[in-house]
Design a protein around this motif. Structure first.
Motif, PDB file in Angstrom:
ATOM      1  N   SER A   1      56.985 -18.549  48.461  1.00  0.00           N
ATOM      2  CA  SER A   1      56.964 -19.918  47.937  1.00  0.00           C
ATOM      3  C   SER A   1      57.108 -19.832  46.426  1.00  0.00           C
ATOM      4  O   SER A   1      56.687 -18.848  45.809  1.00  0.00           O
ATOM      5  N   LEU A   2      57.713 -20.856  45.839  1.00  0.00           N
ATOM      6  CA  LEU A   2      57.986 -20.861  44.399  1.00  0.00           C
ATOM      7  C   LEU A   2      57.219 -21.983  43.712  1.00  0.00           C
ATOM      8  O   LEU A   2      57.089 -23.089  44.257  1.00  0.00           O
ATOM      9  N   TYR A   3      56.722 -21.661  42.534  1.00  0.00           N
ATOM     10  CA  TYR A   3      56.085 -22.686  41.695  1.00  0.00           C
ATOM     11  C   TYR A   3      57.067 -23.054  40.588  1.00  0.00           C
ATOM     12  O   TYR A   3      57.672 -22.173  39.969  1.00  0.00           O
ATOM     13  N   PRO A   4      57.273 -24.356  40.354  1.00  0.00           N
ATOM     14  CA  PRO A   4      56.537 -25.498  40.919  1.00  0.00           C
ATOM     15  C   PRO A   4      57.244 -26.153  42.106  1.00  0.00           C
ATOM     16  O   PRO A   4      56.788 -27.177  42.607  1.00  0.00           O
ATOM     17  N   ASP A   5      58.359 -25.564  42.580  1.00  0.00           N
ATOM     18  CA  ASP A   5      59.168 -26.213  43.607  1.00  0.00           C
ATOM     19  C   ASP A   5      58.402 -26.467  44.902  1.00  0.00           C
ATOM     20  O   ASP A   5      58.508 -27.553  45.498  1.00  0.00           O
ATOM     21  N   ASP A   6      57.618 -25.464  45.360  1.00  0.00           N
ATOM     22  CA  ASP A   6      57.013 -25.527  46.693  1.00  0.00           C
ATOM     23  C   ASP A   6      55.514 -25.818  46.672  1.00  0.00           C
ATOM     24  O   ASP A   6      54.852 -25.716  47.716  1.00  0.00           O
ATOM     25  N   GLY A   7      55.005 -26.170  45.546  1.00  0.00           N
ATOM     26  CA  GLY A   7      53.585 -26.489  45.469  1.00  0.00           C
ATOM     27  C   GLY A   7      53.081 -26.423  44.048  1.00  0.00           C
ATOM     28  O   GLY A   7      53.576 -25.629  43.238  1.00  0.00           O
ATOM     29  N   LYS A   8      52.090 -27.255  43.744  1.00  0.00           N
ATOM     30  CA  LYS A   8      51.547 -27.302  42.385  1.00  0.00           C
ATOM     31  C   LYS A   8      50.177 -26.639  42.284  1.00  0.00           C
ATOM     32  O   LYS A   8      49.658 -26.462  41.186  1.00  0.00           O
ATOM     33  N   THR A   9      49.594 -26.283  43.426  1.00  0.00           N
ATOM     34  CA  THR A   9      48.268 -25.657  43.405  1.00  0.00           C
ATOM     35  C   THR A   9      48.336 -24.281  44.057  1.00  0.00           C
ATOM     36  O   THR A   9      49.245 -23.993  44.838  1.00  0.00           O
TER      37      THR A   9
END
Length: 679
Positions: A377-385
């Motif tokens: 998963s990639l930040y911030p594309d796939d989640g902010k936390t």
């Protein structure tokens, strides 16, 4: 002045010619009882061991025609011993011959007692000072030792206190490794007139260093002028080293030395913050080893452990120094790859991970091969936390498993279908709670020596009207990810307590019950209060309830977690570690927790017949557990050979299909009725 005036002859009995009224208060006798030795003589009141000294003192004073003063003891009419002070002088005739004595006798018992108490206090203080294992000191404000005890000399490496005092005349420069420590010490003294647990590193006489903790206060005169500092010193080098080890163990996986889940979360938060500051991307990579469980179960935990260590080193070789490899548990690893500016470099790293993990690993002359399934998963594309990123990487890893393993998958929106399935399961669980679809089965625990039941473990079962019996392995992990585990856990606890009482009434004797408590439940602020409430409402005796904690939960060594454990023990219940060995935790942790029972994971038991390493591990766990005063319970016992081996090494109890599978309430009751009493 209270006391007794007298006049007496200088004869063998100090025959009294006159006695004042103070005689009664002093001796308990009326004056007329002592006059002319009526009822008794004053000599008889004097303790025999003091008489010669009194006579000698008086005779000496009379020979020099001087006054005399002496302290001695008398016995009162009721048998009490009193100290008195007698001051007197001789009465001489014109020829210079003594005819009598006159004087005053005063009760000084309280003063003598005070003096004796002071002397005893001084003796005890001196004894403490000389024999204390803690260093005791007095120092001047300018940094010189005024006084020191032998323990302080030993701590600092000197032969005697005198050598220490002579050698150290500049504490800041000669003693403290960091000279500014002395100034910090003085600043605290100026502000608070004391220091408490002041820790610093100091030089010993031979140049080696140790850590000490000082407690000291400023001593001032009545005018408030500083006289000196006095206090105690404790060598805390061992504790500091131990604390450093504990801190490391609390944040690192004991097997591989990689950051554990706790440190991983902290590193992930730091990486998110860095990505925000630099406008870069962060990749959270979830790596799961394919077929590791098969190797671990068939070849034993030693092979499994060595394989995990090898994989940890390979994964570390795939990343930059600024990145992180963590092992949150089991055969799962997480990579945190910061400063991602393009997908090509990331894909190359992932391809390298796949290639290295799939290379054969030689352990004890045998080659073992595993592959890996990777989710990203990639930040911030796939989640902010951090939670969302880890969850989405886990979802992507699950997709890699479905795609045949030994590949990597990025999180995509299409993977939400998996989440939808989980949400549906969560919804059905909520309905199940309200429609009584959950029920408990009970698996007995057996004393290996007596072959009698010692209690039962409550295990939840879910019979869904549409899907039939749903395995706990399917719904418990989903419940763990939501607040449902707290509701389900509360239901299990209340139901188990009530049915334990019912089983006791049915069988005619107390039936202890064990209930599993999830890590998430331990995060509840009201856990202890809820359990106390359930015990009160159901009426179950606390000693009949045992909470089983997963081994991974013990990785939390925070003061709050330890307080929860101690508070639970304070309720009178028992605590057990479930599935011990699966978390690769250090047995050394156990001495810090109030654990009653240790449940050895079934994987050790299943492999003991064909794996001597498993047998050795079981022996070690049982021996060390007993040394810590912990009861040992083996899970998953299915053969008589397994049972006999466990009995031979001193294991206390067992669970498993050899004796009984988990049973519904009514069948469990019938089984208990066959026992005449619990062990």
């Amino acid at each position: 002045m209270e006391g007794m005036a007298y006049c007496c002859l200088v004869d063998a009995h100090w025959t009294m010619l006159f006695i004042s009224d103070g005689c009664f208060d002093l001796t308990g006798y009326r004056p007329d009882e002592l006059l002319h030795n009526g009822r008794t003589s004053f000599e008889e009141l004097t303790l025999p061991e003091d008489r010669a000294r009194i006579r000698s003192t008086v005779d000496d004073a009379l020979s020099r025609r001087e006054r005399f003063e002496i302290e001695y003891r008398i016995m009162t009419i009721d048998g009490q011993i009193r100290w008195v002070n007698e001051r007197g002088t001789g009465i001489f005739n014109p020829q210079g011959q003594v005819e009598a004595l006159e004087g005053f006798i005063q009760d000084i018992t309280q003063r003598k007692l005070n003096e004796q108490a002071l002397q005893e206090a001084e003796r005890r203080y001196r004894n403490i000072f000389e024999n204390s294992i803690e260093g005791i000191f007095q120092t001047s404000q300018d940094g010189q030792y005024i006084n020191a005890n032998p323990a302080l000399a030993r701590i600092y490496g000197y032969e005697s206190p005198e050598e220490l005092i002579q050698s150290l005349n500049n504490i800041a420069q000669q003693l403290y490794v960091q000279p500014e420590s002395r100034q910090a010490f003085l600043t605290l003294m100026q502000l608070e007139d004391r220091v408490v647990n002041f820790e610093s590193q100091i030089y010993r006489r031979d140049g080696s260093t140790i850590w000490i903790s000082e407690n000291a206060r400023a001593v001032r005169n009545d005018a408030g002028k500083l006289l000196y500092f006095e206090g105690t010193v404790e060598d805390i080098t061992e504790r500091k080293s131990y604390n450093a080890l504990i801190e490391y163990q609390a944040t690192h996986d004991d097997l591989t030395g990689l950051p554990n889940r706790t440190l991983m979360q902290d590193r992930l938060l730091q990486a998110i913050s860095y990505a925000d500051r630099t406008a870069s991307k962060l990749a959270v990579v979830f790596v799961d080893l394919d077929k590791f469980k098969d190797i671990n179960d068939s070849m034993g935990h030693f092979i499994g452990d060595q394989l995990l260590i090898a994989m940890a080193r390979r994964l570390e070789s795939c990343i930059r120094d600024s990145d992180t490899v963590a092992r949150p548990g089991g055969d799962e690893f997480v990579l945190l790859l910061s400063n991602i500016h393009g997908m090509d470099a990331l894909s190359q790293t992932l391809q390298r991970v796949l290639a290295l993990t799939s290379e054969p690993c030689s352990i004890e002359g045998k080659d073992f091969t595993v592959t890996s399934s990777i989710g990203i998963s990639l930040y911030p594309d796939d989640g902010k936390t951090s939670e969302t990123l880890l969850k989405n990487a886990d979802t992507a890893m699950y997709k890699a498993k479905q795609e045949g393993k030994n590949n990597f998958q990025f999180y995509t929106r299409e993977l939400n279908s998996i989440l939808v399935e989980r949400l549906e399961m969560e919804y059905q669980m909520r309905n199940a709670l309200g429609h009584n679809e959950f029920h408990l089965h009970y698996q007995p625990k057996l004393n290996l020596r007596t072959q009698r039941i010692t209690g039962v473990e409550a295990l939840i079962r879910w019979h869904n009207p549409r899907q039939g019996l749903i395995s706990p392995n399917r719904f418990i992990p989903i419940a763990e990810e939501s607040s449902l585990i707290e509701q389900i856990g509360s239901w299990v606890l209340e139901k188990a307590c009530m049915e334990s009482i019912a089983l006791s009434q049915l069988s005619g004797y107390d039936v202890p019950v064990s209930v599993n408590v999830s890590p998430r439940q331990f995060q509840q602020s009201n856990l202890v209060g809820n359990i106390s409430r359930v015990l009160q409402e159901t009426g179950l005796k606390p000693s009949l309830l045992e909470l089983e904690i997963t081994e991974g939960t013990l990785a939390d060594t925070s003061p709050q977690f330890i307080k929860v454990l101690n508070d639970l023990k304070g309720l009178g219940i028992k605590l057990a570690i479930d599935d011990f060995g699966t978390g690769y935790s250090s047995l050394g942790y156990l001495k810090h927790f109030p654990i009653d029972n240790l449940k050895i994971d079934r994987s050790f038991v299943m492999g003991l017949e064909s794996d001597t390493a498993n047998q050795a591990i079981l022996k070690a766990i049982v021996a060390l557990g007993h040394n810590l005063g912990i009861n040992l319970v083996a899970e998953g016992v299915e053969t008589e050979r397994q049972r006999d081996f466990l009995l031979s090494i001193g294991c206390d109890e067992m669970q498993g299909f050899l004796f009984s599978q988990p049973l519904p309430f009514d069948q469990a009751g019938k089984l208990l009725l066959a026992q005449d009493k619990l062990v």
